[in-house]
Design a protein around this motif. Structure first.
Motif, short mmCIF file in Angstrom:
data_model
loop_
_atom_site.label_atom_id
_atom_site.label_comp_id
_atom_site.label_asym_id
_atom_site.label_seq_id
_atom_site.Cartn_x
_atom_site.Cartn_y
_atom_site.Cartn_z
N TRP A 55 -2.18 2.62 10.50
CA TRP A 55 -1.68 1.38 9.86
C TRP A 55 -1.92 0.09 10.73
N LEU A 56 -1.21 0.11 12.05
CA LEU A 56 -0.99 -0.83 12.76
C LEU A 56 -2.45 -1.09 13.48
N GLY A 57 -3.24 -0.28 13.73
CA GLY A 57 -4.79 -0.57 13.96
C GLY A 57 -5.58 -1.15 13.09
N ARG A 58 -5.13 -1.36 11.95
CA ARG A 58 -5.88 -1.95 10.49
C ARG A 58 -4.90 -3.06 10.07
N ARG A 59 -4.00 -3.54 11.06
CA ARG A 59 -2.95 -4.65 10.64
C ARG A 59 -3.30 -5.76 9.76
N GLY A 60 -4.87 -6.24 9.84
CA GLY A 60 -5.18 -7.31 9.15
C GLY A 60 -5.31 -6.99 7.91
N GLU A 61 -5.87 -5.68 7.29
CA GLU A 61 -6.00 -5.11 6.26
C GLU A 61 -5.07 -4.96 5.36
N ILE A 62 -3.94 -4.18 5.97
CA ILE A 62 -2.72 -3.83 5.26
C ILE A 62 -1.52 -4.49 5.79
N GLN A 63 -0.96 -5.40 4.89
CA GLN A 63 0.21 -5.81 5.44
C GLN A 63 1.35 -5.07 5.48
N ALA A 71 10.62 11.95 13.42
CA ALA A 71 9.23 10.76 13.18
C ALA A 71 9.70 9.47 13.35
N LEU A 72 11.07 9.16 12.96
CA LEU A 72 11.34 7.74 12.99
C LEU A 72 11.80 7.37 14.25
N GLU A 73 12.41 8.38 15.29
CA GLU A 73 12.85 8.16 16.57
C GLU A 73 11.20 7.70 17.19
N GLN A 74 10.17 8.38 16.96
CA GLN A 74 9.00 8.19 17.63
C GLN A 74 8.29 6.98 17.18
N VAL A 75 8.63 6.24 16.24
CA VAL A 75 7.88 5.10 15.60
C VAL A 75 8.93 3.88 15.55
N LYS A 76 9.96 4.05 15.91
CA LYS A 76 10.80 2.87 16.13
C LYS A 76 10.55 1.78 16.91
N ARG A 77 9.76 2.07 18.22
CA ARG A 77 9.32 1.15 18.92
C ARG A 77 8.01 0.29 18.32
N GLN A 78 7.39 0.77 17.60
CA GLN A 78 6.26 0.08 16.70
C GLN A 78 6.67 -0.57 15.53
N VAL A 79 7.54 -0.03 14.72
CA VAL A 79 7.91 -0.56 13.35
C VAL A 79 9.56 -0.40 13.21
N ARG A 80 10.04 -1.14 12.34
CA ARG A 80 11.38 -1.05 12.03
C ARG A 80 11.57 -0.64 10.40
N PRO A 81 11.47 0.66 10.12
CA PRO A 81 11.35 1.23 8.66
C PRO A 81 12.72 0.80 7.90
N ARG A 82 12.36 0.79 6.81
CA ARG A 82 13.63 0.42 5.82
C ARG A 82 13.52 1.96 5.00
N LEU A 83 14.70 2.58 5.16
CA LEU A 83 14.79 3.93 4.24
C LEU A 83 15.61 3.44 3.04
N ILE A 84 14.94 3.94 1.89
CA ILE A 84 15.62 3.62 0.67
C ILE A 84 15.63 4.98 -0.10
N PHE A 85 17.07 5.25 -0.40
CA PHE A 85 17.34 6.66 -1.07
C PHE A 85 17.70 6.33 -2.39
N LEU A 86 16.91 7.03 -3.09
CA LEU A 86 17.48 7.00 -4.86
C LEU A 86 18.05 8.08 -5.27
N GLU A 87 18.90 7.61 -6.19
CA GLU A 87 19.64 9.05 -6.77
C GLU A 87 19.77 8.40 -8.25
N TYR A 137 0.90 -1.10 0.06
CA TYR A 137 0.09 0.04 0.11
C TYR A 137 0.95 1.25 0.05
N CYS A 138 0.93 2.07 -0.93
CA CYS A 138 1.97 3.09 -1.24
C CYS A 138 1.23 4.44 -0.93
N VAL A 139 1.66 5.47 -0.31
CA VAL A 139 1.38 6.44 -0.26
C VAL A 139 2.42 7.78 -0.44
N ASP A 140 2.03 8.47 -1.35
CA ASP A 140 2.94 9.50 -2.02
C ASP A 140 2.71 10.76 -1.56
#
Length: 103
Positions: free
Chosen positions: A51-59, A79-95, A34-37
């Motif tokens: 998202w975590l509240g609707r975990r079954g719907e959006i994986q 923002a990443l510091e705030q959510v790091k206890r809930q999720v492990r984000p993977r940051l992808i930087f494109l160039e 599920y992508c958000v731009d």
């Protein structure tokens, strides 16, 4: 790009303008993300809560973010510091090379 189904549930895609963020977003949608731009970095914690509240719907989710957003360089780390206890984000930087950008 190699994706691990469990480890790569929460992606953040960013990079320079013209580097292919939209193309990567379409590719990830084809893989079932599920992508958000253009979500402002300040809204990441609220988005993660929803998202975590609707975990079954959006994986898996991918946020495509523009680093030209005002305050991005300070808002994203906070923002990443705030959510790091809930999720492990993977940051992808494109160039892209200057030649590619000029095309």
């Amino acid at each position: 790009m190699r994706l691990n189904r469990e480890a790569d549930r929460f992606l953040i895609i960013t990079g320079i303008s013209g580097s292919g963020k939209t193309a990567v977003s379409h590719f990830l949608e084809d893989l079932g993300y599920y992508c958000v731009d253009n979500l402002p970095a300040k809204l990441i914690p609220s988005f993660v809560d929803l998202w975590l509240g609707r975990r079954g719907e959006i994986q898996r989710v991918a946020l495509v973010m523009d680093m030209r957003e005002p305050g991005f360089l300070t808002d994203l780390p906070a923002a990443l510091e705030q959510v790091k206890r809930q999720v492990r984000p993977r940051l992808i930087f494109l160039e892209a090379s200057d030649e590619t950008l000029l095309k």
